[in-house]
Design a protein around this motif. Structure first.
Motif, short mmCIF file in Angstrom:
data_model
loop_
_atom_site.label_atom_id
_atom_site.label_comp_id
_atom_site.label_asym_id
_atom_site.label_seq_id
_atom_site.Cartn_x
_atom_site.Cartn_y
_atom_site.Cartn_z
N UNK A 1 -67.52 -31.15 -84.86
CA UNK A 1 -68.10 -29.98 -84.20
C UNK A 1 -67.55 -29.83 -82.78
N UNK B 1 -64.26 -28.26 -82.62
CA UNK B 1 -64.30 -26.82 -82.84
C UNK B 1 -64.87 -26.05 -81.66
N UNK B 2 -65.96 -26.61 -81.09
CA UNK B 2 -66.71 -25.83 -80.10
C UNK B 2 -66.34 -26.17 -78.66
N UNK C 1 -73.54 -26.68 -77.00
CA UNK C 1 -74.86 -27.28 -76.89
C UNK C 1 -75.69 -26.97 -78.13
N UNK C 2 -75.60 -25.74 -78.60
CA UNK C 2 -76.34 -25.38 -79.80
C UNK C 2 -75.86 -26.18 -80.99
N UNK C 3 -74.54 -26.34 -81.08
CA UNK C 3 -73.99 -27.11 -82.20
C UNK C 3 -74.44 -28.57 -82.11
N UNK D 1 -78.21 -28.69 -83.05
CA UNK D 1 -78.44 -28.41 -84.47
C UNK D 1 -77.98 -29.58 -85.33
N UNK D 2 -76.81 -30.10 -85.03
CA UNK D 2 -76.28 -31.19 -85.84
C UNK D 2 -77.14 -32.45 -85.71
N UNK E 1 -70.02 -23.64 -73.38
CA UNK E 1 -71.02 -24.68 -73.18
C UNK E 1 -72.25 -24.40 -74.02
N UNK E 2 -72.67 -23.15 -73.98
CA UNK E 2 -73.84 -22.76 -74.75
C UNK E 2 -73.62 -22.98 -76.24
#
Lengths: 235, 235
Positions: free
Chosen positions: B230, B233-234, B163-165, B168-169, B159-160
DNA sequence: CCTGGGATGTTTACGTCGTATACGTACATA
DNA sequence: TATGTACGTATACGACGTAAACATCCCAGG
Protein backbone atom coordinates in the motif's frame (compact mmCIF):
# COMPACT_ATOMS: atom_id res chain seq x y z
CA UNK A 1 -64.10 -1.49 23.26
CA UNK A 2 -66.07 -3.39 20.64
CA UNK A 3 -64.66 -6.77 19.84
CA UNK A 4 -65.77 -10.10 18.44
CA UNK A 5 -67.96 -12.30 20.57
CA UNK A 6 -65.84 -14.86 22.42
CA UNK A 7 -63.48 -12.30 23.98
CA UNK A 8 -60.65 -12.81 21.49
CA UNK A 9 -57.98 -10.18 20.86
CA UNK A 10 -59.13 -6.93 19.32
CA UNK A 11 -57.37 -7.52 16.01
CA UNK A 12 -58.30 -10.29 13.60
CA UNK A 13 -55.48 -12.40 12.25
CA UNK A 14 -56.25 -11.29 8.72
CA UNK A 15 -55.50 -7.72 9.82
CA UNK A 16 -52.16 -8.61 11.32
CA UNK A 17 -49.11 -6.72 10.29
CA UNK A 18 -49.47 -3.99 7.77
CA UNK A 19 -49.66 -6.32 4.79
CA UNK A 20 -50.79 -9.78 5.86
CA UNK A 21 -48.62 -12.52 7.27
CA UNK A 22 -45.06 -12.30 8.43
CA UNK A 23 -42.11 -14.07 6.88
CA UNK A 24 -38.36 -13.96 7.27
CA UNK A 25 -37.84 -11.75 4.25
CA UNK A 26 -40.26 -9.10 5.50
CA UNK A 27 -38.72 -9.20 8.96
CA UNK A 28 -35.20 -8.70 7.64
CA UNK A 29 -36.30 -5.97 5.24
CA UNK A 30 -38.03 -4.09 8.04
CA UNK A 31 -34.99 -4.49 10.30
CA UNK A 32 -32.66 -3.21 7.60
CA UNK A 33 -34.92 -0.27 6.91
CA UNK A 34 -35.16 0.59 10.61
CA UNK A 35 -31.38 0.46 11.05
CA UNK A 36 -30.84 2.55 7.94
CA UNK A 37 -33.18 5.21 9.25
CA UNK A 38 -32.36 5.31 12.96
CA UNK A 39 -29.19 3.35 13.55
CA UNK A 40 -28.33 0.07 15.18
CA UNK A 41 -29.28 1.20 18.67
CA UNK A 42 -32.88 1.70 17.52
CA UNK A 43 -33.17 -1.97 16.62
CA UNK A 44 -34.88 -3.83 19.44
CA UNK A 45 -37.26 -6.73 19.26
CA UNK A 46 -40.15 -4.66 20.58
CA UNK A 47 -39.45 -1.77 18.26
CA UNK A 48 -39.09 -3.96 15.19
CA UNK A 49 -42.29 -5.72 16.15
CA UNK A 50 -44.09 -2.39 16.36
CA UNK A 51 -42.65 -1.47 12.97
CA UNK A 52 -44.32 -4.58 11.56
CA UNK A 53 -47.54 -4.17 13.52
CA UNK A 54 -46.79 -7.19 15.63
CA UNK A 55 -45.68 -8.11 19.16
CA UNK A 56 -41.98 -8.64 19.84
CA UNK A 57 -42.27 -12.36 20.49
CA UNK A 58 -43.70 -12.99 17.05
CA UNK A 59 -40.27 -12.30 15.57
CA UNK A 60 -38.86 -15.38 17.25
CA UNK A 61 -40.58 -17.55 14.65
CA UNK A 62 -38.26 -16.06 12.00
CA UNK A 63 -35.03 -15.51 13.94
CA UNK A 64 -33.94 -17.50 16.99
CA UNK A 65 -32.93 -14.34 18.83
CA UNK A 66 -31.52 -10.88 18.55
CA UNK A 67 -28.06 -12.06 17.57
CA UNK A 68 -29.52 -14.11 14.75
CA UNK A 69 -31.42 -11.03 13.68
CA UNK A 70 -28.18 -9.07 13.40
CA UNK A 71 -26.67 -11.91 11.41
CA UNK A 72 -29.74 -11.65 9.24
CA UNK A 73 -28.90 -8.03 8.52
CA UNK A 74 -25.51 -9.10 7.21
CA UNK A 75 -27.25 -11.74 5.15
CA UNK A 76 -29.59 -9.14 3.71
CA UNK A 77 -26.61 -7.03 2.73
CA UNK A 78 -24.99 -9.89 0.85
CA UNK A 79 -28.25 -10.81 -0.85
CA UNK A 80 -28.45 -7.27 -2.09
CA UNK A 81 -24.87 -7.60 -3.27
CA UNK A 82 -25.76 -10.68 -5.29
CA UNK A 83 -28.66 -8.85 -6.88
CA UNK A 84 -26.30 -6.09 -7.99
CA UNK A 85 -23.76 -8.61 -9.18
CA UNK A 86 -26.06 -10.79 -11.24
CA UNK A 87 -26.86 -8.58 -14.26
CA UNK A 88 -23.31 -8.47 -15.62
CA UNK A 89 -22.61 -12.11 -14.90
CA UNK A 90 -22.42 -13.30 -18.49
CA UNK A 91 -20.18 -10.47 -19.61
CA UNK A 92 -17.99 -11.27 -16.61
CA UNK A 93 -16.90 -14.51 -18.15
CA UNK A 94 -14.98 -12.55 -20.77
CA UNK A 95 -13.18 -10.16 -18.41
CA UNK A 96 -10.08 -11.34 -16.56
CA UNK A 97 -10.08 -12.36 -12.92
CA UNK A 98 -8.60 -9.07 -11.76
CA UNK A 99 -11.26 -6.93 -13.34
CA UNK A 100 -13.91 -9.23 -11.95
CA UNK A 101 -12.44 -8.95 -8.46
CA UNK A 102 -12.56 -5.20 -8.79
CA UNK A 103 -16.15 -5.42 -9.93
CA UNK A 104 -17.13 -7.44 -6.88
CA UNK A 105 -15.26 -5.18 -4.48
CA UNK A 106 -16.80 -2.08 -6.00
CA UNK A 107 -20.29 -3.57 -5.83
CA UNK A 108 -19.72 -4.44 -2.17
CA UNK A 109 -18.57 -0.91 -1.53
CA UNK A 110 -21.70 0.47 -3.18
CA UNK A 111 -24.01 -1.78 -1.19
CA UNK A 112 -22.30 -0.72 2.04
CA UNK A 113 -22.63 2.89 0.95
CA UNK A 114 -26.37 2.35 0.85
CA UNK A 115 -26.44 0.95 4.38
CA UNK A 116 -23.55 2.58 6.25
CA UNK A 117 -24.94 1.88 9.71
CA UNK A 118 -24.90 -1.85 9.05
CA UNK A 119 -21.20 -1.87 8.20
CA UNK A 120 -20.02 -2.29 11.82
CA UNK A 121 -21.86 -5.60 11.87
CA UNK A 122 -19.47 -6.94 9.27
CA UNK A 123 -16.62 -6.62 11.72
CA UNK A 124 -18.53 -7.56 14.86
CA UNK A 125 -20.94 -10.30 13.78
CA UNK A 126 -19.90 -11.68 10.41
CA UNK A 127 -16.27 -12.26 11.32
CA UNK A 128 -17.30 -13.60 14.72
CA UNK A 129 -19.10 -16.54 13.15
CA UNK A 130 -16.89 -19.59 12.33
CA UNK A 131 -16.92 -19.41 8.52
CA UNK A 132 -19.01 -22.48 7.77
CA UNK A 133 -21.86 -21.08 9.85
CA UNK A 134 -21.99 -17.79 8.02
CA UNK A 135 -25.10 -17.04 5.96
CA UNK A 136 -25.22 -18.81 2.58
CA UNK A 137 -25.03 -15.51 0.69
CA UNK A 138 -21.79 -14.69 2.50
CA UNK A 139 -20.35 -18.11 1.72
CA UNK A 140 -21.27 -17.72 -1.94
CA UNK A 141 -19.39 -14.42 -1.96
CA UNK A 142 -16.34 -16.09 -0.47
CA UNK A 143 -16.63 -18.82 -3.04
CA UNK A 144 -16.73 -16.34 -5.91
CA UNK A 145 -13.60 -14.56 -4.72
CA UNK A 146 -11.69 -17.75 -3.99
CA UNK A 147 -12.61 -19.24 -7.36
CA UNK A 148 -11.30 -16.17 -9.16
CA UNK A 149 -8.02 -16.43 -7.30
CA UNK A 150 -7.46 -20.13 -7.89
CA UNK A 151 -8.48 -19.86 -11.53
CA UNK A 152 -5.84 -17.15 -11.83
CA UNK A 153 -3.32 -19.87 -11.09
CA UNK A 154 -2.57 -19.19 -7.44
CA UNK A 155 -1.76 -22.17 -5.26
CA UNK A 156 -3.54 -22.82 -2.00
CA UNK A 157 -1.23 -20.74 0.19
CA UNK A 158 -1.22 -17.72 -2.08
CA UNK A 159 -4.96 -17.93 -2.59
CA UNK A 160 -5.42 -17.89 1.15
CA UNK A 161 -3.09 -14.93 1.59
CA UNK A 162 -4.71 -12.99 -1.24
CA UNK A 163 -8.17 -13.73 0.10
CA UNK A 164 -7.23 -12.46 3.53
CA UNK A 165 -5.75 -9.31 2.03
CA UNK A 166 -8.85 -8.77 -0.10
CA UNK A 167 -11.17 -9.18 2.87
CA UNK A 168 -9.10 -7.07 5.24
CA UNK A 169 -8.73 -4.22 2.78
CA UNK A 170 -12.35 -4.18 1.71
CA UNK A 171 -13.63 -4.37 5.25
CA UNK A 172 -11.18 -1.80 6.59
CA UNK A 173 -11.79 0.57 3.72
CA UNK A 174 -15.56 0.63 4.00
CA UNK A 175 -15.23 0.94 7.77
CA UNK A 176 -13.06 4.05 7.71
CA UNK A 177 -14.71 5.49 4.63
CA UNK A 178 -18.38 5.15 5.43
CA UNK A 179 -18.30 6.17 9.05
CA UNK A 180 -18.29 9.94 8.43
CA UNK A 181 -21.54 9.54 6.51
CA UNK A 182 -23.21 8.52 9.71
CA UNK A 183 -21.75 11.08 12.06
CA UNK A 184 -23.16 14.50 11.32
CA UNK A 185 -24.07 15.08 7.69
CA UNK A 186 -25.63 18.44 8.56
CA UNK A 187 -22.51 20.44 9.30
CA UNK A 188 -21.00 21.47 5.98
CA UNK A 189 -17.93 23.33 7.23
CA UNK A 190 -15.23 20.63 7.36
CA UNK A 191 -13.48 22.39 10.22
CA UNK A 192 -16.50 22.07 12.44
CA UNK A 193 -17.34 18.63 11.10
CA UNK A 194 -14.06 17.56 12.58
CA UNK A 195 -14.46 19.60 15.71
CA UNK A 196 -11.09 21.16 15.04
CA UNK A 197 -11.56 23.81 17.67
CA UNK A 198 -10.07 22.87 21.03
CA UNK A 199 -7.57 20.56 19.31
CA UNK A 200 -4.27 21.90 20.52
CA UNK A 201 -2.29 23.18 17.55
CA UNK A 202 1.00 22.88 19.35
CA UNK A 203 0.68 19.26 20.43
CA UNK A 204 -0.90 17.97 17.22
CA UNK A 205 0.26 20.32 14.46
CA UNK A 206 0.31 17.86 11.58
CA UNK A 207 -3.03 16.34 12.45
CA UNK A 208 -4.56 19.77 12.67
CA UNK A 209 -3.20 20.95 9.36
CA UNK A 210 -4.04 17.82 7.39
CA UNK A 211 -7.40 17.28 9.04
CA UNK A 212 -9.38 19.07 6.30
CA UNK A 213 -7.87 16.75 3.71
CA UNK A 214 -8.69 13.75 5.87
CA UNK A 215 -12.44 14.31 5.66
CA UNK A 216 -12.34 14.23 1.88
CA UNK A 217 -13.52 10.75 1.03
CA UNK A 218 -11.26 8.37 -0.84
CA UNK A 219 -14.17 7.11 -2.89
CA UNK A 220 -14.23 4.05 -5.12
CA UNK A 221 -10.92 5.10 -6.71
CA UNK A 222 -9.13 4.76 -3.39
CA UNK A 223 -10.62 1.33 -2.90
CA UNK A 224 -9.54 0.22 -6.36
CA UNK A 225 -6.04 1.64 -6.01
CA UNK A 226 -5.39 -0.17 -2.74
CA UNK A 227 -6.87 -3.39 -4.06
CA UNK A 228 -4.58 -3.19 -7.07
CA UNK A 229 -1.56 -2.64 -4.88
CA UNK A 230 -2.44 -5.60 -2.68
CA UNK A 231 -3.16 -7.90 -5.60
CA UNK A 232 0.19 -6.99 -7.13
CA UNK A 233 1.80 -8.15 -3.94
CA UNK A 234 -0.26 -11.18 -3.00
CA UNK A 235 -1.10 -12.63 -6.41
CA UNK B 1 -25.55 -7.58 61.62
CA UNK B 2 -22.97 -5.63 63.56
CA UNK B 3 -22.27 -2.18 62.20
CA UNK B 4 -21.00 1.17 63.38
CA UNK B 5 -23.24 3.20 65.63
CA UNK B 6 -25.17 5.75 63.62
CA UNK B 7 -26.63 3.24 61.15
CA UNK B 8 -24.09 3.94 58.40
CA UNK B 9 -23.34 1.46 55.67
CA UNK B 10 -21.72 -1.79 56.73
CA UNK B 11 -18.41 -1.04 55.02
CA UNK B 12 -16.12 1.80 56.00
CA UNK B 13 -14.88 4.03 53.19
CA UNK B 14 -11.30 3.04 53.91
CA UNK B 15 -12.22 -0.56 53.09
CA UNK B 16 -13.75 0.33 49.76
CA UNK B 17 -12.70 -1.43 46.65
CA UNK B 18 -10.04 -4.03 46.92
CA UNK B 19 -7.19 -1.54 47.16
CA UNK B 20 -8.44 1.80 48.46
CA UNK B 21 -9.96 4.56 46.39
CA UNK B 22 -11.14 4.42 42.83
CA UNK B 23 -9.71 6.35 39.92
CA UNK B 24 -10.13 6.37 36.19
CA UNK B 25 -7.03 4.32 35.53
CA UNK B 26 -8.13 1.53 37.89
CA UNK B 27 -11.62 1.53 36.39
CA UNK B 28 -10.31 1.22 32.84
CA UNK B 29 -7.79 -1.44 33.81
CA UNK B 30 -10.48 -3.51 35.49
CA UNK B 31 -12.78 -3.09 32.51
CA UNK B 32 -10.04 -4.15 30.12
CA UNK B 33 -9.22 -7.15 32.25
CA UNK B 34 -12.86 -8.19 32.47
CA UNK B 35 -13.35 -7.93 28.71
CA UNK B 36 -10.14 -9.86 28.08
CA UNK B 37 -11.32 -12.66 30.32
CA UNK B 38 -15.02 -12.89 29.53
CA UNK B 39 -15.70 -10.84 26.43
CA UNK B 40 -17.50 -7.60 25.69
CA UNK B 41 -20.92 -8.93 26.63
CA UNK B 42 -19.74 -9.51 30.19
CA UNK B 43 -18.99 -5.83 30.63
CA UNK B 44 -21.88 -4.17 32.43
CA UNK B 45 -21.77 -1.33 34.90
CA UNK B 46 -22.95 -3.56 37.75
CA UNK B 47 -20.55 -6.34 36.90
CA UNK B 48 -17.59 -4.00 36.59
CA UNK B 49 -18.59 -2.38 39.87
CA UNK B 50 -18.65 -5.77 41.56
CA UNK B 51 -15.23 -6.50 40.07
CA UNK B 52 -13.94 -3.39 41.83
CA UNK B 53 -15.88 -4.00 45.05
CA UNK B 54 -18.11 -1.04 44.43
CA UNK B 55 -21.66 -0.22 43.38
CA UNK B 56 -22.39 0.39 39.70
CA UNK B 57 -23.21 4.06 40.12
CA UNK B 58 -19.78 4.80 41.54
CA UNK B 59 -18.32 4.29 38.08
CA UNK B 60 -20.16 7.32 36.77
CA UNK B 61 -17.63 9.55 38.54
CA UNK B 62 -14.96 8.27 36.15
CA UNK B 63 -16.91 7.75 32.92
CA UNK B 64 -20.06 9.63 31.93
CA UNK B 65 -21.76 6.42 30.83
CA UNK B 66 -21.32 3.04 29.29
CA UNK B 67 -20.41 4.39 25.88
CA UNK B 68 -17.68 6.51 27.40
CA UNK B 69 -16.45 3.41 29.19
CA UNK B 70 -16.13 1.60 25.87
CA UNK B 71 -14.28 4.58 24.47
CA UNK B 72 -12.08 4.30 27.52
CA UNK B 73 -11.19 0.75 26.54
CA UNK B 74 -9.97 2.03 23.19
CA UNK B 75 -8.02 4.69 25.03
CA UNK B 76 -6.45 2.05 27.26
CA UNK B 77 -5.39 0.11 24.20
CA UNK B 78 -3.65 3.12 22.70
CA UNK B 79 -1.99 3.98 25.99
CA UNK B 80 -0.57 0.49 26.04
CA UNK B 81 0.58 1.03 22.47
CA UNK B 82 2.45 4.17 23.49
CA UNK B 83 4.12 2.28 26.31
CA UNK B 84 5.36 -0.32 23.84
CA UNK B 85 6.45 2.36 21.43
CA UNK B 86 8.40 4.54 23.80
CA UNK B 87 11.53 2.45 24.52
CA UNK B 88 12.89 2.54 20.98
CA UNK B 89 11.98 6.16 20.43
CA UNK B 90 15.51 7.53 20.25
CA UNK B 91 16.73 4.84 17.88
CA UNK B 92 13.68 5.58 15.77
CA UNK B 93 15.11 8.93 14.81
CA UNK B 94 17.78 7.16 12.81
CA UNK B 95 15.53 4.76 10.92
CA UNK B 96 13.62 5.97 7.89
CA UNK B 97 9.95 6.83 7.91
CA UNK B 98 8.92 3.60 6.28
CA UNK B 99 10.59 1.39 8.84
CA UNK B 100 9.11 3.52 11.59
CA UNK B 101 5.65 3.16 10.12
CA UNK B 102 6.15 -0.58 10.07
CA UNK B 103 7.30 -0.46 13.68
CA UNK B 104 4.15 1.37 14.75
CA UNK B 105 1.85 -0.90 12.78
CA UNK B 106 3.50 -4.00 14.18
CA UNK B 107 3.29 -2.68 17.73
CA UNK B 108 -0.40 -1.93 17.21
CA UNK B 109 -0.90 -5.46 15.91
CA UNK B 110 0.82 -6.89 18.97
CA UNK B 111 -1.26 -4.84 21.38
CA UNK B 112 -4.44 -5.96 19.63
CA UNK B 113 -3.20 -9.52 19.80
CA UNK B 114 -3.08 -9.14 23.57
CA UNK B 115 -6.67 -7.91 23.72
CA UNK B 116 -8.48 -9.50 20.77
CA UNK B 117 -11.96 -9.01 22.20
CA UNK B 118 -11.48 -5.25 22.30
CA UNK B 119 -10.63 -5.03 18.59
CA UNK B 120 -14.27 -4.74 17.44
CA UNK B 121 -14.47 -1.52 19.43
CA UNK B 122 -11.94 0.04 17.08
CA UNK B 123 -14.40 -0.27 14.22
CA UNK B 124 -17.55 0.47 16.20
CA UNK B 125 -16.58 3.11 18.74
CA UNK B 126 -13.28 4.69 17.71
CA UNK B 127 -14.24 5.40 14.12
CA UNK B 128 -17.69 6.54 15.21
CA UNK B 129 -16.23 9.46 17.13
CA UNK B 130 -15.57 12.63 15.03
CA UNK B 131 -11.74 12.64 15.04
CA UNK B 132 -11.15 15.64 17.28
CA UNK B 133 -13.15 14.03 20.05
CA UNK B 134 -11.17 10.83 20.03
CA UNK B 135 -9.07 10.04 23.12
CA UNK B 136 -5.77 11.94 23.32
CA UNK B 137 -3.74 8.76 22.98
CA UNK B 138 -5.51 8.00 19.71
CA UNK B 139 -4.90 11.50 18.42
CA UNK B 140 -1.22 11.24 19.33
CA UNK B 141 -1.05 8.03 17.30
CA UNK B 142 -2.63 9.75 14.33
CA UNK B 143 -0.17 12.60 14.73
CA UNK B 144 2.79 10.22 14.73
CA UNK B 145 1.68 8.53 11.53
CA UNK B 146 0.81 11.78 9.75
CA UNK B 147 4.12 13.35 10.74
CA UNK B 148 6.03 10.44 9.29
CA UNK B 149 4.15 10.75 6.02
CA UNK B 150 4.59 14.50 5.62
CA UNK B 151 8.25 14.33 6.62
CA UNK B 152 8.63 11.76 3.87
CA UNK B 153 7.80 14.56 1.46
CA UNK B 154 4.15 13.77 0.68
CA UNK B 155 1.85 16.67 0.00
CA UNK B 156 -1.42 17.10 1.81
CA UNK B 157 -3.54 15.04 -0.56
CA UNK B 158 -1.12 12.11 -0.72
CA UNK B 159 -0.61 12.18 3.04
CA UNK B 160 -4.33 11.97 3.50
CA UNK B 161 -4.67 9.10 1.04
CA UNK B 162 -1.75 7.22 2.59
CA UNK B 163 -3.12 7.74 6.07
CA UNK B 164 -6.50 6.37 5.08
CA UNK B 165 -4.86 3.36 3.47
CA UNK B 166 -2.70 2.77 6.54
CA UNK B 167 -5.68 2.96 8.88
CA UNK B 168 -7.97 0.85 6.73
CA UNK B 169 -5.38 -1.87 6.22
CA UNK B 170 -4.30 -2.04 9.84
CA UNK B 171 -7.85 -2.07 11.13
CA UNK B 172 -9.07 -4.56 8.57
CA UNK B 173 -6.11 -6.84 9.07
CA UNK B 174 -6.38 -7.08 12.83
CA UNK B 175 -10.14 -7.53 12.49
CA UNK B 176 -9.96 -10.53 10.18
CA UNK B 177 -6.82 -11.91 11.77
CA UNK B 178 -7.61 -11.78 15.46
CA UNK B 179 -11.22 -12.89 15.36
CA UNK B 180 -10.58 -16.65 15.05
CA UNK B 181 -8.57 -16.48 18.25
CA UNK B 182 -11.75 -15.79 20.12
CA UNK B 183 -14.01 -18.38 18.56
CA UNK B 184 -13.15 -21.85 19.81
CA UNK B 185 -9.48 -22.37 20.62
CA UNK B 186 -10.24 -25.81 22.09
CA UNK B 187 -10.87 -27.69 18.89
CA UNK B 188 -7.49 -28.43 17.36
CA UNK B 189 -8.63 -30.14 14.16
CA UNK B 190 -8.86 -27.29 11.65
CA UNK B 191 -11.65 -29.04 9.77
CA UNK B 192 -13.89 -29.01 12.79
CA UNK B 193 -12.71 -25.57 13.82
CA UNK B 194 -14.26 -24.37 10.59
CA UNK B 195 -17.29 -26.59 10.88
CA UNK B 196 -16.57 -27.94 7.42
CA UNK B 197 -19.08 -30.70 7.78
CA UNK B 198 -22.48 -29.81 6.33
CA UNK B 199 -20.86 -27.33 3.95
CA UNK B 200 -22.02 -28.55 0.60
CA UNK B 201 -18.98 -29.62 -1.42
CA UNK B 202 -20.79 -29.23 -4.72
CA UNK B 203 -22.03 -25.70 -4.21
CA UNK B 204 -18.88 -24.36 -2.56
CA UNK B 205 -16.02 -26.50 -3.81
CA UNK B 206 -13.24 -23.91 -3.76
CA UNK B 207 -14.18 -22.59 -0.36
CA UNK B 208 -14.27 -26.08 1.02
CA UNK B 209 -10.90 -27.07 -0.38
CA UNK B 210 -9.07 -23.90 0.61
CA UNK B 211 -10.73 -23.56 4.00
CA UNK B 212 -7.92 -25.32 5.88
CA UNK B 213 -5.43 -22.83 4.48
CA UNK B 214 -7.72 -19.96 5.42
CA UNK B 215 -7.47 -20.68 9.13
CA UNK B 216 -3.70 -20.44 9.03
CA UNK B 217 -2.99 -16.96 10.38
CA UNK B 218 -1.21 -14.42 8.20
CA UNK B 219 0.77 -13.19 11.17
CA UNK B 220 2.88 -10.05 11.35
CA UNK B 221 4.50 -10.87 8.01
CA UNK B 222 1.17 -10.60 6.23
CA UNK B 223 0.55 -7.26 7.88
CA UNK B 224 3.96 -5.95 6.84
CA UNK B 225 3.65 -7.24 3.28
CA UNK B 226 0.32 -5.54 2.71
CA UNK B 227 1.49 -2.33 4.32
CA UNK B 228 4.50 -2.31 2.02
CA UNK B 229 2.32 -2.82 -1.02
CA UNK B 230 0.00 0.00 0.00
CA UNK B 231 2.82 2.40 0.81
CA UNK B 232 4.37 1.70 -2.59
CA UNK B 233 1.15 2.78 -4.15
CA UNK B 234 0.08 5.67 -1.95
CA UNK B 235 3.45 7.22 -1.05
C1' DC C 1 -69.96 -30.20 5.79
C1' DC C 2 -67.44 -30.96 10.01
C1' DT C 3 -63.17 -31.60 12.71
C1' DG C 4 -58.62 -31.89 14.56
C1' DG C 5 -53.87 -30.44 14.44
C1' DG C 6 -49.96 -27.67 13.11
C1' DA C 7 -48.61 -22.90 12.16
C1' DT C 8 -48.76 -18.26 13.71
C1' DG C 9 -49.15 -14.37 16.88
C1' DT C 10 -50.27 -12.78 21.94
C1' DT C 11 -49.97 -12.51 26.85
C1' DT C 12 -47.65 -12.54 30.85
C1' DA C 13 -43.70 -12.71 33.48
C1' DC C 14 -38.76 -12.66 35.02
C1' DG C 15 -34.18 -11.07 35.41
C1' DT C 16 -30.82 -7.71 33.71
C1' DC C 17 -29.48 -3.60 31.83
C1' DG C 18 -28.25 1.76 31.81
C1' DT C 19 -28.83 5.57 34.55
C1' DA C 20 -31.45 9.74 37.12
C1' DT C 21 -31.91 11.31 41.70
C1' DA C 22 -31.22 11.75 46.46
C1' DC C 23 -28.54 10.65 50.15
C1' DG C 24 -24.73 9.54 53.39
C1' DT C 25 -19.87 9.69 54.62
C1' DA C 26 -14.88 10.89 54.71
C1' DC C 27 -11.26 14.04 53.99
C1' DA C 28 -8.83 18.45 53.11
C1' DT C 29 -8.58 23.05 54.18
C1' DA C 30 -9.32 26.83 57.25
C1' DT D 1 -12.46 21.89 65.33
C1' DA D 2 -15.83 23.44 61.64
C1' DT D 3 -17.10 23.06 56.76
C1' DG D 4 -17.41 22.30 51.80
C1' DT D 5 -16.53 19.05 48.42
C1' DA D 6 -15.25 14.83 46.43
C1' DC D 7 -16.69 10.13 46.66
C1' DG D 8 -19.59 6.02 47.03
C1' DT D 9 -24.42 4.14 48.21
C1' DA D 10 -29.46 3.44 48.01
C1' DT D 11 -33.36 3.36 45.54
C1' DA D 12 -36.06 3.57 41.66
C1' DC D 13 -37.70 3.57 36.72
C1' DG D 14 -38.25 2.27 32.09
C1' DA D 15 -36.45 -0.60 28.34
C1' DC D 16 -34.41 -4.63 27.04
C1' DG D 17 -34.07 -10.03 25.59
C1' DT D 18 -36.65 -13.99 25.99
C1' DA D 19 -39.00 -18.34 28.33
C1' DA D 20 -43.65 -20.37 28.81
C1' DA D 21 -48.34 -20.78 28.25
C1' DC D 22 -52.05 -19.49 25.66
C1' DA D 23 -55.37 -17.99 21.85
C1' DT D 24 -56.40 -18.05 17.12
C1' DC D 25 -56.24 -19.14 12.23
C1' DC D 26 -55.99 -22.19 8.27
C1' DC D 27 -56.32 -26.37 6.00
C1' DA D 28 -56.27 -31.51 5.22
C1' DG D 29 -59.01 -35.80 5.88
C1' DG D 30 -63.37 -37.71 7.25
Amino acid sequence: MAREPGSGPARRASDRGRYGRLNRERVLAAALDLVDREGLSALSMRRLGAELGVEAMALYRYAPGKDALLDGLVEALYLELEAHLAPAQDSAAESDWRAELHRIALATYRVCLGHPRVVPLLATRMLAVPLAQRPPAVLRDHERVLTLLTEAGLDEARTSAAFRAYTAWLLGYVSVELRPLVDNPDETDPAFRLGLHRMSAQELPTLRSTAPALVEPGGPEGLAAGLDALLDRFA
